[in-house]
Design a protein around this motif. Sequence first.
Motif, PDB file in Angstrom:
ATOM      1  N   ARG A 165       0.835  -1.214   0.000  1.00  0.00           N
ATOM      2  CA  ARG A 165       0.000   0.000   0.000  1.00  0.00           C
ATOM      3  C   ARG A 165       0.864   1.256   0.000  1.00  0.00           C
ATOM      4  O   ARG A 165       0.553   2.240  -0.679  1.00  0.00           O
ATOM      5  N   LYS A 167       3.870   1.580  -1.247  1.00  0.00           N
ATOM      6  CA  LYS A 167       4.453   1.751  -2.593  1.00  0.00           C
ATOM      7  C   LYS A 167       3.429   2.329  -3.554  1.00  0.00           C
ATOM      8  O   LYS A 167       3.766   3.213  -4.357  1.00  0.00           O
ATOM      9  N   GLU A 168       2.198   1.833  -3.503  1.00  0.00           N
ATOM     10  CA  GLU A 168       1.138   2.374  -4.368  1.00  0.00           C
ATOM     11  C   GLU A 168       0.947   3.865  -4.089  1.00  0.00           C
ATOM     12  O   GLU A 168       0.812   4.666  -5.010  1.00  0.00           O
ATOM     13  N   TRP A 169       0.933   4.226  -2.823  1.00  0.00           N
ATOM     14  CA  TRP A 169       0.779   5.627  -2.434  1.00  0.00           C
ATOM     15  C   TRP A 169       1.937   6.469  -2.968  1.00  0.00           C
ATOM     16  O   TRP A 169       1.729   7.520  -3.545  1.00  0.00           O
ATOM     17  N   ASN A 171       3.920   5.757  -5.487  1.00  0.00           N
ATOM     18  CA  ASN A 171       3.829   5.823  -6.952  1.00  0.00           C
ATOM     19  C   ASN A 171       2.797   6.827  -7.392  1.00  0.00           C
ATOM     20  O   ASN A 171       3.025   7.604  -8.319  1.00  0.00           O
ATOM     21  N   GLY A 172       1.656   6.834  -6.734  1.00  0.00           N
ATOM     22  CA  GLY A 172       0.595   7.785  -7.080  1.00  0.00           C
ATOM     23  C   GLY A 172       0.980   9.208  -6.756  1.00  0.00           C
ATOM     24  O   GLY A 172       0.596  10.137  -7.455  1.00  0.00           O
ATOM     25  N   GLN A 177       8.323   4.998 -10.125  1.00  0.00           N
ATOM     26  CA  GLN A 177       8.335   3.638  -9.599  1.00  0.00           C
ATOM     27  C   GLN A 177       9.062   3.638  -8.258  1.00  0.00           C
ATOM     28  O   GLN A 177      10.191   4.066  -8.167  1.00  0.00           O
TER      29      GLN A 177
END
Length: 179
Positions: A165, A167-169, A171-172, A177
């Motif tokens: 989660r 990493k997704e945050w 990245n967004g 990356q």
Amino acid sequence: MTIDEAIHLEPYDKQWADRFNDEHRLLIGEIGPYTAAIEHFGSTSVPGMTAKPIVDILVGVENARHTDEILPKLAAMGYENLGESGIIGRIYLRKRGELAYNVHIVSYRGDIWNHNIIIRDYLRAHAVEAERYSEIKQRIVSQGAWTLLRYSDEKNAFMEQLLARAKEWKNGRTGEQAN
């Protein structure tokens, strides 16, 4: 020399940040020239989080040879070297006494560095996630995980999900990356 030790959790204490700052000053004086960065991480670095009352310090080195320079200086400061302790690429040291510290020496901007910083920053930015993590830790201890190794094992699956989660945050947030 065993890594396992009894653990307990405490509510957030704003003095943890002060304890980090005090130890950081000492570390800079002793090992500063050999480090790329020294950061407070782990639960004591996240305002509001329940944590083991042990300040975790991430020491980033750009050259593995610097670790050889750092280790005797940390030993002189009272740190016990526990080697990799199950995490390849990390040297783990601890200092126990009235105040407790862990130092983790890792490659600066390597995966271990990046993952720990991403999780810290994510939890600081998401109070609901920090509260959820605190509740999980309290449940694990209430179910009998009173030693470091068992406690760590019990929360491992959650930590993997938390990292995903985070990493997704990242990245967004950055459009890049994350490691």
